[in-house]
Design an enzyme around this catalytic site. Structure first.
Site, PDB file in Angstrom:
ATOM      1  N   LYS A  80     -24.757   2.819  32.443  1.00 38.48           N
ATOM      2  CA  LYS A  80     -24.470   4.315  31.883  1.00 38.48           C
ATOM      3  C   LYS A  80     -25.277   5.381  31.944  1.00 38.48           C
ATOM      4  O   LYS A  80     -26.318   5.067  31.598  1.00 38.48           O
ATOM      5  CB  LYS A  80     -24.021   4.078  30.471  1.00 38.48           C
ATOM      6  CG  LYS A  80     -23.354   5.191  29.597  1.00 38.48           C
ATOM      7  CD  LYS A  80     -22.731   4.855  28.226  1.00 38.48           C
ATOM      8  CE  LYS A  80     -22.261   5.945  27.605  1.00 38.48           C
ATOM      9  NZ  LYS A  80     -21.860   5.697  26.293  1.00 38.48           N
ATOM     10  N   SER A 155     -17.500   7.508  24.865  1.00 40.60           N
ATOM     11  CA  SER A 155     -18.008   7.993  26.140  1.00 40.60           C
ATOM     12  C   SER A 155     -18.453   7.223  27.385  1.00 40.60           C
ATOM     13  O   SER A 155     -19.048   7.561  28.227  1.00 40.60           O
ATOM     14  CB  SER A 155     -19.610   8.469  25.456  1.00 40.60           C
ATOM     15  OG  SER A 155     -20.403   7.460  25.094  1.00 40.60           O
ATOM     16  N   SER A 179     -17.775   4.508  21.208  1.00 37.01           N
ATOM     17  CA  SER A 179     -18.037   4.584  22.774  1.00 37.01           C
ATOM     18  C   SER A 179     -17.792   3.432  23.625  1.00 37.01           C
ATOM     19  O   SER A 179     -17.620   3.757  24.912  1.00 37.01           O
ATOM     20  CB  SER A 179     -19.230   5.832  22.974  1.00 37.01           C
ATOM     21  OG  SER A 179     -19.123   6.826  22.478  1.00 37.01           O
TER      22      SER A 179
END
Length: 468
Positions: A80, A155, A179
């Site tokens: 990520k 996210s 997230s």
């Protein structure tokens, strides 16, 4: 050599270690898939073929020498973009950091590298990971491959989209308020938030108030256990899946927690009813769960969240390049005094105790993951009114942050799908367990997965057709 594009991470690693598949060929197949679909998907902030092929070559060389490259041998596994990796783009989803490159590698990323994984790229995230949607400025939004008009959530939206589309079987992710689980629900994949403190970020990071948990997004519960065993070694989560969870007492609720205004879509309540019935058929005792806490108690999270935004070290000259949401959070965070912050942390600790009392005797609590199906791109984001944007995010995600506030493990499972507006969409359901009982949560998740398996990727054809 025929490589199964739907192979699990466990299967890829097994075949690579056995010399049946070349890690280089696996990496090339994953990179080609990413390049093919990402112009529609928006899953990647950057692809890193040179690093991937170098890592894969090292894995193949180790196998040739008779060495074990690790539990993730040759498994394509993107990182990520909020996580720093030396020498790779480190822009954190922000236009203010375009061109920034990592100068060191975060401990969690290094554990994945040391396990033999192959870094095909950095997955897309919203600016600094704050929104529940992944629509970074100046880049494509990350969308769910089930319906590319709809967002992948946030996210960890890029990570979930990459897994759901079949580009990878597993992706690194993180969860500070939902997230991991929000995009897992939107994309029809598995997203587990670990218990507080289970996955250490030391020595390159500090846990802070303990809201954020590092983890993975996968297609199967077994692959989630594999990723967790690498990130939190010594716990034996994969081995635990060989045993059943026993008979559990599971609470059920569809009442929003952090919002009094959220309208829960019938597809989400129906999904919970369906899964509750399946769990009862598997022998578990299903009871009604009380509401974790009143919505106004969530204010402690708000104070800590906004202070976190304000504390991001940024030079003054880039402030104007931030999204309105980030700017709004930073302004509010600067208004939180040290005393108010200390009180917020104390309130979170008290809340953890109160939820433990409310849910005493429950091994897990079943809720929807989200209050509605995957949202259309732009439907939640509101640059002209960040306060309304934030309120809409809360209404869309009225359960996920409970686990972050209390430190509990929580997992979103893609057990149910619903036909809406002529499109089949995944509807995530969430099981939130007892603090430190991640193994039990994974066991019951694996049990219901075996009884009611889900599609490993989004329905084929639609994404490839749009990408060509």
């Amino acid at each position: 050599m025929s490589i199964d594009p739907l192979a699990s991470a466990l299967e890829i690693a097994r075949r690579v270690r056995a010399g049946e598949w070349s890690a280089v060929e696996v990496a090339r197949a994953s990179l080609e898939a990413a390049a093919r679909v990402d112009p529609v998907l928006g899953a990647f902030a950057a692809l890193t073929p040179e690093r991937a092929l170098a890592q894969a070559s090292a894995v193949d060389a180790a196998v040739a020498r008779g060495e074990d490259p690790g539990p993730l041998a040759g498994v394509p596994l993107p990182i990520k973009e909020l996580t720093e990796v030396e020498g790779l783009p480190f822009e954190a989803g922000s236009a203010a950091l375009v061109g920034n490159v990592g100068v060191r590698t975060a401990a969690v990323a290094q554990r994945l590298f040391d396990a033999g994984s192959v870094t095909i790229g950095m997955t897309s995230a919203p600016e600094f990971g704050f929104p529940a949607y992944t629509e970074p400025a100046g880049r494509l939004p990350a969308v769910t491959p089930w319906d590319t008009r709809r967002g992948a959530g946030g996210s960890s939206g890029g990570a979930a989209a990459a897994v759901a589309s079949g580009v990878v079987a597993i992706a690194h992710a993180s969860d500070g308020g939902g997230s991991i689980r929000i995009p897992a629900s939107a994309c029809g994949v598995v997203g587990h938030k670990a218990s507080r403190g289970l996955v250490s970020v030391l020595p390159t990071g500090v846990p802070g108030p303990g809201l954020v948990s590092e983890g993975v997004i996968t297609r199967t519960v077994a692959d989630t256990a594999l990723g967790l065993d690498v990130l939190a070694p010594g716990n034996g989560f994969g081995d635990a899946l060989a045993s059943g969870p026993g008979r559990l007492r599971i609470g059920v609720s569809t009442t929003p927690v952090i919002s009094d205004t959220a309208a829960v879509h019938p597809a989400c309540t129906d999904a919970v009813a369906t899964v509750a019935g399946w769990l009862a058929e598997l022998g578990h005792e299903m009871v009604e769960a009380p509401r974790a806490f009143a919505a106004e108690r969530w204010a402690a999270f708000d104070a800590v969240w906004t202070t976190g935004a304000a504390s991001i070290p940024l030079p003054p000259e880039v402030e104007d390049e931030l999204t309105p949401m980030t700017s709004w959070l930073r302004v509010r965070g600067r208004q939180v005094s040290g005393v108010a912050y200390a009180r917020a942390l104390a309130a979170i600790q008290l809340l953890e105790w109160e939820v433990a009392q409310a849910w005493a005797g429950l091994d897990a609590v079943l809720t929807p993951t989200l209050a509605s199906p995957p949202a259309f791109v732009g439907a939640i984001r509101n640059d002209s009114d960040p306060a309304a944007d934030f309120a809409a995010q809360i209404d869309h995600t009225p359960w996920t942050s409970v686990a972050n506030l209390t430190g509990r493990p929580s997992i979103s499972l893609p057990l149910v799908r619903a036909g809406l507006e002529g499109v089949e969409l995944p509807i995530g359901v969430m099981l939130t367990g007892r603090l430190g009982h991640d193994a039990v949560l994974l066991q019951v998740a694996g049990q219901v997965e075996a009884a009611h398996p889900w599609p490993l990727v989004a329905p084929g054809g639609r994404l490839d057709a749009q990408a060509t």
